[in-house]
Design an enzyme around this catalytic site. Sequence first.
Site, PDB file in Angstrom:
ATOM      1  N   HIS A 240      -8.919  -0.777   1.042  1.00  0.00           N
ATOM      2  CA  HIS A 240      -9.779  -1.736  -0.091  1.00  0.00           C
ATOM      3  C   HIS A 240     -10.201  -2.996   0.486  1.00  0.00           C
ATOM      4  O   HIS A 240      -9.719  -3.645   1.543  1.00  0.00           O
ATOM      5  CB  HIS A 240      -9.030  -2.126  -1.379  1.00  0.00           C
ATOM      6  CG  HIS A 240      -9.824  -2.782  -2.541  1.00  0.00           C
ATOM      7  ND1 HIS A 240      -9.879  -3.996  -2.321  1.00  0.00           N
ATOM      8  CD2 HIS A 240     -10.112  -2.088  -3.668  1.00  0.00           C
ATOM      9  CE1 HIS A 240     -10.466  -4.153  -3.840  1.00  0.00           C
ATOM     10  NE2 HIS A 240     -10.399  -3.069  -4.394  1.00  0.00           N
TER      11      HIS A 240
ATOM     12  N   ASP B 176      -0.334  -2.948   1.329  1.00  0.00           N
ATOM     13  CA  ASP B 176      -0.862  -3.101  -0.169  1.00  0.00           C
ATOM     14  C   ASP B 176      -0.616  -1.986  -1.116  1.00  0.00           C
ATOM     15  O   ASP B 176      -1.020  -0.909  -0.911  1.00  0.00           O
ATOM     16  CB  ASP B 176      -2.427  -2.830   0.248  1.00  0.00           C
ATOM     17  CG  ASP B 176      -3.397  -3.011  -0.995  1.00  0.00           C
ATOM     18  OD1 ASP B 176      -2.781  -2.676  -2.123  1.00  0.00           O
ATOM     19  OD2 ASP B 176      -4.605  -2.997  -0.946  1.00  0.00           O
TER      20      ASP B 176
ATOM     21  N   LYS C 220      -2.498  -2.810 -12.852  1.00  0.00           N
ATOM     22  CA  LYS C 220      -2.618  -1.488 -12.509  1.00  0.00           C
ATOM     23  C   LYS C 220      -1.335  -0.748 -12.983  1.00  0.00           C
ATOM     24  O   LYS C 220      -1.283   0.406 -12.728  1.00  0.00           O
ATOM     25  CB  LYS C 220      -2.957  -1.526 -11.089  1.00  0.00           C
ATOM     26  CG  LYS C 220      -4.281  -1.811 -10.656  1.00  0.00           C
ATOM     27  CD  LYS C 220      -4.560  -1.222  -9.341  1.00  0.00           C
ATOM     28  CE  LYS C 220      -5.829  -2.211  -8.500  1.00  0.00           C
ATOM     29  NZ  LYS C 220      -7.047  -1.981  -9.192  1.00  0.00           N
TER      30      LYS C 220
ATOM     31  N   CYS D 256     -15.008  -0.393  -3.678  1.00  0.00           N
ATOM     32  CA  CYS D 256     -14.756  -1.817  -2.735  1.00  0.00           C
ATOM     33  C   CYS D 256     -13.982  -1.047  -1.409  1.00  0.00           C
ATOM     34  O   CYS D 256     -13.029  -1.552  -0.866  1.00  0.00           O
ATOM     35  CB  CYS D 256     -13.874  -2.473  -3.469  1.00  0.00           C
ATOM     36  SG  CYS D 256     -14.369  -3.336  -4.989  1.00  0.00           S
TER      37      CYS D 256
ATOM     38  N   GLN E   3      -2.177   0.510  -5.382  1.00  0.00           N
ATOM     39  CA  GLN E   3      -2.167   1.862  -6.139  1.00  0.00           C
ATOM     40  C   GLN E   3      -0.977   2.690  -5.990  1.00  0.00           C
ATOM     41  O   GLN E   3      -0.816   3.836  -6.566  1.00  0.00           O
ATOM     42  CB  GLN E   3      -3.350   2.630  -5.217  1.00  0.00           C
ATOM     43  CG  GLN E   3      -4.844   2.138  -5.518  1.00  0.00           C
ATOM     44  CD  GLN E   3      -5.315   2.019  -6.800  1.00  0.00           C
ATOM     45  OE1 GLN E   3      -4.683   2.822  -7.580  1.00  0.00           O
ATOM     46  NE2 GLN E   3      -6.196   1.298  -7.133  1.00  0.00           N
TER      47      GLN E   3
HETATM   48  N1  7TS Z   1      -6.018  -2.817  -2.893  1.00  0.00           N
HETATM   49  C1  7TS Z   1      -6.116  -1.664  -3.346  1.00  0.00           C
HETATM   50  C2  7TS Z   1      -5.796  -0.361  -2.722  1.00  0.00           C
HETATM   51  C3  7TS Z   1      -7.036  -1.482  -4.638  1.00  0.00           C
HETATM   52  O1  7TS Z   1      -7.238  -0.350  -5.179  1.00  0.00           O
HETATM   53  C4  7TS Z   1      -7.235  -2.724  -5.107  1.00  0.00           C
HETATM   54  C5  7TS Z   1      -8.207  -2.607  -6.520  1.00  0.00           C
HETATM   55  C6  7TS Z   1      -6.867  -3.970  -4.611  1.00  0.00           C
HETATM   56  C7  7TS Z   1      -6.333  -3.872  -3.612  1.00  0.00           C
HETATM   57  C8  7TS Z   1      -7.311  -5.202  -5.393  1.00  0.00           C
HETATM   58  O2  7TS Z   1      -6.765  -5.356  -6.626  1.00  0.00           O
HETATM   59  P1  7TS Z   1      -7.092  -6.842  -7.539  1.00  0.00           P
HETATM   60  O3  7TS Z   1      -5.856  -6.403  -8.713  1.00  0.00           O
HETATM   61  O4  7TS Z   1      -6.774  -7.832  -6.716  1.00  0.00           O
HETATM   62  O5  7TS Z   1      -8.235  -6.681  -7.819  1.00  0.00           O
HETATM   63  N2  7TS Z   1      -8.794  -1.432  -6.915  1.00  0.00           N
HETATM   64  C9  7TS Z   1      -9.798  -1.275  -7.524  1.00  0.00           C
HETATM   65  C10 7TS Z   1     -10.569  -0.027  -7.648  1.00  0.00           C
HETATM   66  O6  7TS Z   1     -10.391   0.894  -7.172  1.00  0.00           O
HETATM   67  N3  7TS Z   1     -11.479   0.093  -8.781  1.00  0.00           N
HETATM   68  O7  7TS Z   1     -11.442  -1.096  -9.083  1.00  0.00           O
HETATM   69  C11 7TS Z   1     -10.524  -2.063  -8.550  1.00  0.00           C
END
Ligand code: 7TS
Length: 401
Positions: free
Chosen positions: A115, A192, A218, A358, A195
């Site tokens: 990401h 990370d 999430k 992303c 997910q």
């Molecule tokens: N890393 C991964 C693997 C992610 O899927 C996401 C968010 C992030 C980091 C960032 O997370 P945040 O909570 O800091 O925003 N992924 C997604 C997605 O797949 N669609 O919207 C956000």
Amino acid sequence: MNSFRKDFPIFSGNDVIYFDNAATTQRPVQVLDAMRQFNNSCNANPLRGLYDWSIRATEAYEDARHAAAQFIGADMDCEIVFTRNTTESLNLVAYSYGLSHVHEGDEIVISIMEHHSNILPWQMVCRQTGAKLIYMEPEKDGTLTEQEIRSKITDRTKIVSIAHVSNVLGVTNPVRKIADTAHAHGAVVVVDGAQSTPHIPVNVNELGADFYAFSGHKLCAPMGIGVLYGRKELLEDMPPFLTGGEMIEYVERQTATFADVPEKFEAGTVNAMGAVGLGAAIHYLQGVGFDTIRKTEEELTARLMDGLSRIPEITVYGSSDPAKHCGIVTFNIEGCHPHDVASVLDTEHIAVRAGHHCAQPLMKWLQVNATTRASLYFYNTEEEVDRFVAAAGKVRGWLGY
Ligand code: 7TS
């Protein structure tokens, strides 16, 4: 009917199929009740006051830290730093650990399926230090091979940062193997977990993670609360990321000394109600049980992938094994732009994500500009999957093909 569905107020009184769980998840009453309870019984600024409400707010905040530590198998509560989200957690490691430990000629290793939140912070470290960013690339089904891992992680590597689960392919990466290789070369391992934490049990010690980042939203908690796990001796050795109130020991006119971890990394008033929500979400998911979560998701994913495989114009990316998707199914429909696919599905009250997710380097690697992604969670149902597959089969017709 799925017995957990009744816990989620947003699903009552409508027929929306929410298949965008990889972007954010829905919140059960148990989480909302815990936050309301905090608000109505002891809302005060934690860590400062000497009066009852503030003391209880501090206890609630620290209980949440304990829940998070237990959730990922951390040895000590002080190894849990509360942040806003995964993005902030990864930036904290990059700015604090990265800028103070990486030098010209060093290498930082990530994968092509990251990401942007796990790419841009490392690009910044490389720009500022003169280090080089190296990408591990998987096989076509998303598997990172041992040979690829060994060829990219070398004595020049100082940091390896890897998604535990890809937000596009759904594949679970071999973190333990990567960590063993990285440690053999003296590098630290950042994972990370945005997910993974919603779907699979995580133990940072078993994985060999030195840092582990995830987001509350999430996994059924509110937005605005996230976690950075760091091994205590690493956190203690790192300079602060943000400075200000709450993170100091003594402040003189020209200098200051800092609080111990984790407070050193929690400058300013904290998101206590968010942390309480996260603690409640963790307890809720533990009550559901990760065996149940995994089994439900695998059955739904198998049904979804089987349905889509019967539509000749649909290509699904990643493994052909539904068990290797963590509920994430990314696909394209021949001749249709993913934005059109998502918009036309929205008219059927189906919520999916379309675009680059992303993960633009991965899109380029897959040789596509964009994809459509359905991402499931344990509160989704077979009926929803069947309605989704039926709608997916009609998209080309609706778009005039
Ligand atoms: N890393 C991964 C693997 C992610 O899927 C996401 C968010 C992030 C980091 C960032 O997370 P945040 O909570 O800091 O925003 N992924 C997604 C997605 O797949 N669609 O919207 C956000």
